[in-house]
Design a protein around this motif. Structure first.
Motif, PDB file in Angstrom:
ATOM      1  N   PRO A 125       0.820  -1.219   0.000  1.00 22.16           N
ATOM      2  CA  PRO A 125       0.000   0.000   0.000  1.00 22.16           C
ATOM      3  C   PRO A 125       0.850   1.263   0.000  1.00 22.16           C
ATOM      4  N   LEU A 126       0.296   2.328  -0.563  1.00 19.07           N
ATOM      5  CA  LEU A 126       0.933   3.641  -0.556  1.00 19.07           C
ATOM      6  C   LEU A 126       0.325   4.502   0.547  1.00 19.07           C
ATOM      7  N   LEU A 127       1.124   5.426   1.029  1.00 23.33           N
ATOM      8  CA  LEU A 127       0.603   6.477   1.892  1.00 23.33           C
ATOM      9  C   LEU A 127       0.646   7.763   1.086  1.00 23.33           C
ATOM     10  N   PRO A 128      -0.470   8.191   0.480  1.00 24.84           N
ATOM     11  CA  PRO A 128      -0.434   9.409  -0.338  1.00 24.84           C
ATOM     12  C   PRO A 128       0.110  10.594   0.453  1.00 24.84           C
ATOM     13  N   GLY A 129       1.061  11.287  -0.169  1.00 26.00           N
ATOM     14  CA  GLY A 129       1.690  12.424   0.488  1.00 26.00           C
ATOM     15  C   GLY A 129       2.999  12.079   1.158  1.00 26.00           C
ATOM     16  N   ALA A 130       3.276  10.773   1.296  1.00 21.33           N
ATOM     17  CA  ALA A 130       4.514  10.335   1.937  1.00 21.33           C
ATOM     18  C   ALA A 130       5.392   9.637   0.907  1.00 21.33           C
ATOM     19  N   PRO A 131       6.727   9.619   1.114  1.00 22.68           N
ATOM     20  CA  PRO A 131       7.614   8.936   0.161  1.00 22.68           C
ATOM     21  C   PRO A 131       7.321   7.448   0.095  1.00 22.68           C
ATOM     22  N   PRO A 132       7.233   6.859  -1.107  1.00 24.07           N
ATOM     23  CA  PRO A 132       6.986   5.410  -1.212  1.00 24.07           C
ATOM     24  C   PRO A 132       8.082   4.585  -0.546  1.00 24.07           C
ATOM     25  N   ALA A 133       9.306   5.109  -0.532  1.00 23.53           N
ATOM     26  CA  ALA A 133      10.419   4.357   0.051  1.00 23.53           C
ATOM     27  C   ALA A 133      10.421   4.415   1.572  1.00 23.53           C
ATOM     28  N   GLU A 134       9.605   5.275   2.144  1.00 25.35           N
ATOM     29  CA  GLU A 134       9.579   5.423   3.602  1.00 25.35           C
ATOM     30  C   GLU A 134       8.971   4.188   4.249  1.00 25.35           C
ATOM     31  N   PHE A 151       6.715   1.712   6.452  1.00 27.14           N
ATOM     32  CA  PHE A 151       5.328   1.853   6.881  1.00 27.14           C
ATOM     33  C   PHE A 151       5.267   2.323   8.328  1.00 27.14           C
ATOM     34  N   GLY A 152       4.293   3.196   8.596  1.00 30.27           N
ATOM     35  CA  GLY A 152       4.059   3.618   9.961  1.00 30.27           C
ATOM     36  C   GLY A 152       3.432   2.502  10.774  1.00 30.27           C
ATOM     37  N   ALA A 153       3.291   2.754  12.082  1.00 30.31           N
ATOM     38  CA  ALA A 153       2.788   1.717  12.987  1.00 30.31           C
ATOM     39  C   ALA A 153       1.378   1.279  12.605  1.00 30.31           C
ATOM     40  N   GLU A 154       0.499   2.255  12.241  1.00 31.05           N
ATOM     41  CA  GLU A 154      -0.879   1.912  11.923  1.00 31.05           C
ATOM     42  C   GLU A 154      -0.953   1.015  10.691  1.00 31.05           C
ATOM     43  N   LEU A 155      -0.212   1.389   9.643  1.00 31.26           N
ATOM     44  CA  LEU A 155      -0.272   0.619   8.409  1.00 31.26           C
ATOM     45  C   LEU A 155       0.395  -0.743   8.569  1.00 31.26           C
ATOM     46  N   GLN A 156       1.507  -0.782   9.295  1.00 28.92           N
ATOM     47  CA  GLN A 156       2.174  -2.059   9.512  1.00 28.92           C
ATOM     48  C   GLN A 156       1.293  -3.005  10.320  1.00 28.92           C
ATOM     49  N   ASP A 157       0.597  -2.461  11.320  1.00 32.44           N
ATOM     50  CA  ASP A 157      -0.322  -3.285  12.107  1.00 32.44           C
ATOM     51  C   ASP A 157      -1.463  -3.808  11.238  1.00 32.44           C
TER      52      ASP A 157
END
Length: 677
Positions: A179-188, A190-196
């Motif tokens: 999944p992408l986080l629109p507005g954030a770098p694709p290479a960054e 995943f944050g805790a919420e998305l990883q969970d």
């Protein structure tokens, strides 16, 4: 008026009727004198218990009652009577007709007021006494849900549905969840919420993941879709009750990258983000001795979230020493929460913003990028040599959305997304019941909006599938199997994918939305929409009163023009022609050519066909079907020697009463001119 069976008329009277010039006592005597009818004159201001007592005494016996409630602004003044009828006395709503007498008060002549009231009651009585009660039925449905895609919305929908006990198939074209986080770098990372969320989906026993999958075919309708999925191993056939579509976005080079030369100092935004995320410092990001690193960003104005990515990368550069950062942009898209503040903070940190009518041209001079542009402040052409140029990137819808829409028989949305701009479908509905679009499938949005839309889609799935059974109308759309010749016209024109067949057409009542497009298109008149049947329309046309002129028949979509009409008659003063006859249709697509021609046969001076605006029809193309029929009817009128100006097609919104009045007034003027000639 022609009353087909026993009619109970309730005249909700009050001083407002007499004040408006309408003698409700004479109106009651007239109604009581009609065949097969009884009347109860009732003051809606009475206490509720007294209203109930009188209604029970009036509606005696156990047989189904057909009721007509006439009042001034009935949904306001007679609302307690209507509630008692439906909720307490259990009268089928399909057998209740509500007549607003406001239109009858538009004439200063009391006799004309009474004639108009008679006409309004007569039109509604002729239709409601031919209505049939529509009951409900419980239909078995498949509780399994197909979630398509691996975006944040798809992951959340799959996890939430599985937590509610619905078996989920999550299919997506890629090899892994990404999944992408629109507005954030694709290479960054995943944050805790998305990883969970990813972990929940991968480990949930109620979710079956199908990577590298393509949707090949979808058969049947809401509640029991049959889908064929092409996986790397084989073609799988699955049965699902509903589908949620949320295919992930693509990131592609933007306008500034068109024609740009390939060079180590010309980077895409993704390449810069990869350099910034690298554990070791990249030489390109370090200034040479005794100089500053000059970086220019081109573009980033395609969407607020695209600008957010650009500003994020620019701020990371500005945090370094000896770096000058510039942003060349046409229009800063800051229409998202916090974006204007983010742009201001970046400028305070040293970002220099050039707002130009045209992005700079890019050339390479002595191994350095050079930008040439017209500066509207200096009123001249400027050149600027940079150490790095960063080209913007844009978010695009998934590449196979068009093919997906074709397989699912969806009306595609703008820019390649899966939902149109039709306000009646927002936020997650499509033209097919049981198919919902959220998040990245519907457009570019942040996680908060995607989260809210996913919750809405999950709620829709729960309402549709329940716990393996769903409530649907019974007998609303009827196929006469003796007339049906299986030409499949209904299947082709149904905007909701509700028609299948065995040796005759079959209408899935859970998927059908009762628009009537199929009924009006059927060449053998084998389909009827109950309570909007051909017999009812003809009976209404037979009530035309030659004493009320000019005689204008208005066929109106109930979702737009009908609402505009009711808003219009509440405006003061009401100035509709005395001969105006409003006829409610389930959709403009139900208006048959025969209705239009029969209106003239029964004495109409003019006919209005009023539909929804383009891209605002609940049946998507019902307004187009109506327009095509009007055009054909005009040709037939010309062949018969009737002036085609007597027939008018117009689109309206529900909240445009003045447009409605203007349409009626315009036709009345034309009819006056024709009469004078």
């Amino acid at each position: 008026m022609t009353i087909a069976r026993q009619l109970d008329i309730i005249l909700a009277h009050g001083p407002e009727l007499s004040a408006g010039g309408l003698d409700y006592y004479k109106l009651g005597l007239w109604a009581a004198g009609q065949p097969n009818s009884r009347i109860l004159s009732l003051n809606p201001a009475l206490p509720s218990d007294e209203l109930e007592r009188r209604l029970r005494a009036f509606l005696h016996g156990g047989q189904p009652h057909t009721v007509l409630v006439a009042a001034l602004d009935p949904h306001h003044r007679a609302r307690r009577i209507l509630r008692l009828l439906t909720e307490v006395m259990q009268v089928n709503p399909e057998l209740i007709s509500v007549v607003d007498l406001q239109e009858a008060l538009g004439s200063p002549d009391p006799e004309a007021c009474n004639l108009k009231a008679h006409h309004l009651i007569g039109v509604n009585a002729s239709m409601v006494t031919r209505a049939q009660p529509i009951t409900t039925q419980e239909l078995p449905v498949t509780s399994r849900v197909l979630v398509w895609g691996d975006s944040f919305g798809a992951l959340k929908a799959a996890a939430d549905l599985a937590d509610l006990g619905y078996p989920v198939i999550q299919a997506y074209p890629g090899p892994a969840l990404s999944p992408l986080l629109p507005g954030a770098p694709p290479a960054e990372p995943f944050g805790a919420e998305l990883q969970d969320l990813i972990t929940r989906v991968q480990s949930h026993p109620g979710i079956q993941l199908l990577p590298q999958t393509h949707l090949v075919e979808v058969l049947d309708s809401a509640g029991n879709f049959r889908v064929r999925l092409q996986t790397p191993e084989a073609v799988r056939e699955e049965k699902v009750g509903a589908m949620i579509l949320a295919p992930e976005l693509l990131i592609e080079p933007g306008e500034a990258a068109a024609g740009a030369a390939s060079h180590p100092r010309v980077l895409t935004l993704s390449q810069l983000e990869e350099l910034q995320a690298a554990p070791e410092e990249a030489a390109l990001l370090n200034p040479e001795a005794d100089s500053r690193l000059r970086v220019a960003f081109l573009g980033g104005d395609s969407h607020p979230l695209a600008l957010a990515r650009t500003l994020n990368a620019a701020r990371r550069l500005l945090s370094r020493d000896q770096v000058q950062v510039m942003l060349f942009i046409r229009d800063a898209k800051v229409g998202a929460p916090g974006m204007e503040a983010a742009l201001g903070q970046a400028q305070s940190a040293g970002l220099v913003v050039f707002k130009l009518p045209q992005l700079p041209s890019l050339a390479l001079v002595e191994d350095r990028p050079r930008l040439t542009f017209f500066d509207p402040v200096m009123h001249g052409e400027e050149s600027l040599t940079c150490d790095l140029v960063v080209l913007d990137e844009v978010y695009r819808p998934a590449a196979d959305n068009a093919a997906l829409a074709e397989v699912l028989h969806l009306f595609p949305g703008p820019a390649g997304f899966l939902q149109g701009d039709n306000v009646r479908f927002l936020p997650v509905i499509t033209n097919r019941r049981g198919v919902y679009v959220v998040g990245a499938g519907r457009g570019l949005m942040d996680l908060d909006q995607a989260r809210a839309e996913t919750d809405a889609a999950v709620n829709e799935v729960q309402q549709l599938l329940g716990r393996g059974a769903s409530i649907a109308p019974k007998g609303r759309s009827v196929v006469d199997r003796g007339r049906c010749v299986l030409c499949l016209t209904c299947h082709r024109v149904c905007p909701h994918g509700a028609v299948t067949w065995d040796n005759r057409a079959i209408i899935n009542e859970l998927a059908c939305q009762g628009c009537g497009v199929c009924a009006s298109q059927c060449p053998n008149d084998a389909i009827q929409i109950r309570n909007f049947t051909d017999d009812q329309v003809v009976a209404a046309l037979e009530t035309l009163d030659p004493r009320l002129t000019p005689r204008i028949i208005a066929f109106m979509c109930k979702n737009s023009a009908w609402e505009a009409y009711h808003a219009a008659i509440k405006l003061a003063p009401v100035n509709l022609p005395l001969g105006f006859t409003p006829l409610r249709m389930p959709c403009a697509g139900k208006i048959d050519i025969d209705y239009i021609l029969k209106a003239f046969t029964y004495g109409a001076d003019g006919v209005l066909v009023l539909a929804c605006h383009p891209d605002n029809c609940k049946s998507q193309e019902g307004n187009l079907h109506a327009q095509w029929r009007v055009e054909r009817a005009r040709e037939m009128l010309v062949e018969s020697g009737v002036d085609p100006r007597r027939l008018v097609f117009k689109t309206l919104a529900a909240n445009t009463p003045q447009d409605f009045l203007a349409a009626v007034s315009s036709l009345a003027e034309v009819l006056g001119t024709l009469k004078a000639a």
